[in-house]
Enzyme design. Structure first.
Site, PDB file in Angstrom:
ATOM      1  N   ASP A  70      43.080  38.613  44.037  1.00 38.70           N
ATOM      2  CA  ASP A  70      42.124  39.102  44.802  1.00 38.70           C
ATOM      3  C   ASP A  70      42.693  38.821  46.211  1.00 38.70           C
ATOM      4  O   ASP A  70      43.455  37.891  46.559  1.00 38.70           O
ATOM      5  CB  ASP A  70      40.786  38.251  44.663  1.00 38.70           C
ATOM      6  N   ASP A  76      37.467  31.972  52.489  1.00 38.00           N
ATOM      7  CA  ASP A  76      37.851  31.417  51.083  1.00 38.00           C
ATOM      8  C   ASP A  76      38.607  29.962  51.238  1.00 38.00           C
ATOM      9  O   ASP A  76      38.475  28.949  50.614  1.00 38.00           O
ATOM     10  CB  ASP A  76      38.581  32.292  50.326  1.00 38.00           C
ATOM     11  N   GLU A  99      39.272  27.966  42.255  1.00 37.82           N
ATOM     12  CA  GLU A  99      39.543  29.374  42.164  1.00 37.82           C
ATOM     13  C   GLU A  99      40.769  29.711  42.826  1.00 37.82           C
ATOM     14  O   GLU A  99      41.455  30.661  42.828  1.00 37.82           O
ATOM     15  CB  GLU A  99      38.253  30.216  42.665  1.00 37.82           C
ATOM     16  N   GLU A 100      40.875  28.886  44.218  1.00 41.86           N
ATOM     17  CA  GLU A 100      41.879  29.171  45.053  1.00 41.86           C
ATOM     18  C   GLU A 100      43.213  28.517  44.614  1.00 41.86           C
ATOM     19  O   GLU A 100      44.182  28.658  45.608  1.00 41.86           O
ATOM     20  CB  GLU A 100      41.383  28.618  46.576  1.00 41.86           C
ATOM     21  N   ASP A 118      34.253  26.860  42.639  1.00 45.06           N
ATOM     22  CA  ASP A 118      34.392  28.382  43.446  1.00 45.06           C
ATOM     23  C   ASP A 118      33.904  27.948  45.005  1.00 45.06           C
ATOM     24  O   ASP A 118      32.940  27.840  45.041  1.00 45.06           O
ATOM     25  CB  ASP A 118      33.605  29.278  42.769  1.00 45.06           C
ATOM     26  N   LEU A 120      34.005  29.580  47.621  1.00 44.36           N
ATOM     27  CA  LEU A 120      33.381  30.639  48.447  1.00 44.36           C
ATOM     28  C   LEU A 120      33.200  31.678  47.267  1.00 44.36           C
ATOM     29  O   LEU A 120      34.079  32.098  46.842  1.00 44.36           O
ATOM     30  CB  LEU A 120      34.151  31.049  49.503  1.00 44.36           C
ATOM     31  N   ASP A 121      31.835  31.892  47.012  1.00 40.94           N
ATOM     32  CA  ASP A 121      31.611  32.895  46.035  1.00 40.94           C
ATOM     33  C   ASP A 121      31.117  34.078  46.702  1.00 40.94           C
ATOM     34  O   ASP A 121      30.113  33.829  47.490  1.00 40.94           O
ATOM     35  CB  ASP A 121      30.749  32.490  44.933  1.00 40.94           C
ATOM     36  N   GLU A 277      32.537  29.283  37.655  1.00 43.17           N
ATOM     37  CA  GLU A 277      31.622  30.142  37.898  1.00 43.17           C
ATOM     38  C   GLU A 277      30.481  29.891  36.741  1.00 43.17           C
ATOM     39  O   GLU A 277      29.433  29.548  37.171  1.00 43.17           O
ATOM     40  CB  GLU A 277      32.049  31.644  38.207  1.00 43.17           C
TER      41      GLU A 277
HETATM   42  P1  AHG Z   1      34.484  35.554  44.147  1.00 43.99           P
HETATM   43  O1  AHG Z   1      33.938  36.133  45.555  1.00 43.99           O
HETATM   44  O2  AHG Z   1      34.599  34.006  44.111  1.00 43.99           O
HETATM   45  O3  AHG Z   1      35.769  36.283  43.959  1.00 43.99           O
HETATM   46  O4  AHG Z   1      33.548  36.161  43.283  1.00 43.99           O
HETATM   47  C1  AHG Z   1      32.965  37.424  43.422  1.00 43.99           C
HETATM   48  C2  AHG Z   1      32.088  37.411  42.035  1.00 43.99           C
HETATM   49  C3  AHG Z   1      30.624  37.370  42.113  1.00 43.99           C
HETATM   50  O5  AHG Z   1      30.211  36.716  43.044  1.00 43.99           O
HETATM   51  C4  AHG Z   1      30.016  38.584  42.137  1.00 43.99           C
HETATM   52  O6  AHG Z   1      28.710  38.684  41.327  1.00 43.99           O
HETATM   53  C5  AHG Z   1      30.950  39.674  41.494  1.00 43.99           C
HETATM   54  O7  AHG Z   1      32.169  39.221  41.881  1.00 43.99           O
HETATM   55  C6  AHG Z   1      30.889  40.984  42.201  1.00 43.99           C
HETATM   56  O8  AHG Z   1      31.798  41.862  41.432  1.00 43.99           O
HETATM   57  P2  AHG Z   1      31.748  43.235  41.296  1.00 43.99           P
HETATM   58  O9  AHG Z   1      31.919  43.726  42.808  1.00 43.99           O
HETATM   59  O10 AHG Z   1      32.751  43.847  40.597  1.00 43.99           O
HETATM   60  O11 AHG Z   1      30.400  43.656  41.076  1.00 43.99           O
HETATM   61 MN    MN Z   2      33.014  33.765  42.812  1.00 44.60          MN
HETATM   62 MN    MN Z   3      35.456  32.555  45.382  1.00 49.62          MN
END
Ligand code: AHG
Ligand code: MN
Ligand code: MN
Length: 328
Positions: A70, A76, A99-100, A118, A120-121, A277
């Site tokens: 990602d 983050d 996560e990082e 995690d 920053l989610d 998570e």
């Molecule tokens: P993160 O920002 O830690 O990578 O997590 C993102 C996760 C979660 O928070 C969210 O519900 C989901 O990814 C959204 O994914 P989609 O855009 O595929 O729905």
């Molecule tokens: Mn997350």
């Molecule tokens: Mn995250």
């Protein structure tokens, strides 16, 4: 009546609340309390940075990627640094799973706890001013303090968490956590710089009418998930999907609902990560009377085999999760 069983009054400061509950911990040495305070302190620093995200140059992509590929946002990285630093300084934790970071980070070898986080989610919501969060799990290490960390310390089942929770940076900032004796929510008062108990002994409604799933991926869902979504529509349920797991989970915790991130064609094991998570939110959900599964098995019983393992995730009101599972 022992002190920990007396309901703490609404408005109790977090530090005082943690202290009053210390005797509930199996190893009541004060270290777990200190860990929770370290996490709360780091979250205040992150909250400050989140709140000025639109004002200073901390928004936008870093141009780097994390282990999952990602794009990392500056926040983050910042949040990861803030939490790692607070945990390192505190000295109670021996290892940090984040996560990082591709592999776990050694902290203080004489620490008794392992943290999964995690930091920053919901990163895709940072630069559009939508709620984001932090998710954390705390485990006791299994090997003896002072010896090298082993796989058995790191790859623990969710059922072995001694505490877990999340911080929601929303219209107000909240810290919600459990140590296995119910769930309590604290709201941050920014001018005093302190969290106060606002949601004591939180209970998730047994049933609900909100479903949260990214329907944009509908075509790649399995037949049972498609059928469950059709069922939600037949029942005239409300669809709500923020795209920040913490925020979606928190709404469903308060109002009754289900969050689903199923397997998709792109992510055959789902997108969400078991260790930093799903496990924490599964622990909170169960402690609030809710349920969490991968569609078949209890999340907290899954034996992790790698740090960044993914799992399909169904979490929320007990009856809704059971209904979704019943579609097979
Ligand atoms: P993160 O920002 O830690 O990578 O997590 C993102 C996760 C979660 O928070 C969210 O519900 C989901 O990814 C959204 O994914 P989609 O855009 O595929 O729905
Ligand atoms: Mn997350
Ligand atoms: Mn995250």
């Amino acid at each position: 009546m022992e002190e920990s069983r007396i309901a703490a009054p609404i408005g109790s400061a977090l530090d005082r609340f943690i202290k009053s509950k210390q005797d509930q911990f199996a190893y009541a040495s004060g270290e777990l309390s200190q860990l929770l305070r370290d996490i709360a302190l780091a979250s205040k620093v992150v909250n400050r940075e989140v709140n000025k995200a639109g004002l200073i140059d901390i928004m936008g992509a870093m141009g780097s990627t994390n282990t999952a590929g990602d794009a990392q946002q500056k926040l983050d990285v910042l949040a990861n640094i803030r939490f790692s630093r607070a945990l390192m300084k505190g000295g109670e934790a021996c290892a940090l799973i984040s996560e990082e970071s591709e592999s776990y980070v050694d902290l203080n070898n004489s620490g008794k706890y392992v943290i999964a986080i995690d930091p920053l989610d919901g990163s895709s919501n940072i630069d559009v001013n939508v709620s984001i969060g932090t998710i954390f799990s705390i485990y006791r290490r299994k090997s003896k303090e002072g010896t090298p960390i082993q796989d058995q310390d790191i790859l623990q089942r969710g059922s072995e968490q001694v505490a877990a929770g999340y911080i929601l940076y929303g219209s107000s900032t909240m810290l919600v956590y459990t140590t296995g004796h119910g769930v309590n929510g604290f709201t941050y008062e920014p001018t005093l710089g302190e969290y106060f108990l606002s949601h004591p002994d939180m209970k998730m409604p047994e049933d609900g009418k909100i479903y949260s799933v990214n329907e944009g991926s509908y075509n790649s869902f399995s037949q049972p998930v498609k059928e469950y979504i059709a069922y939600c529509k037949e029942k005239n349920y409300t669809g709500r999907y923020i795209g920040s797991l913490v925020a979606d989970f928190h709404r469903n915790l308060l109002k009754g609902g289900i969050y689903i991130y199923p397997a998709t064609a792109k992510d055959p094991n789902g997108k969400l990560r078991l260790m930093y998570e799903c496990n924490a939110l599964a622990f909170v959900a169960e402690q609030a009377g809710g349920k969490a599964s991968d569609g078949k098995n209890r999340i907290l019983d899954i034996q992790p085999t790698s740090l960044h393992q993914r799992t399909p995730f169904y979490v929320g009101s007990k009856k809704m999760v059971e209904k979704a599972e019943s579609f097979g």
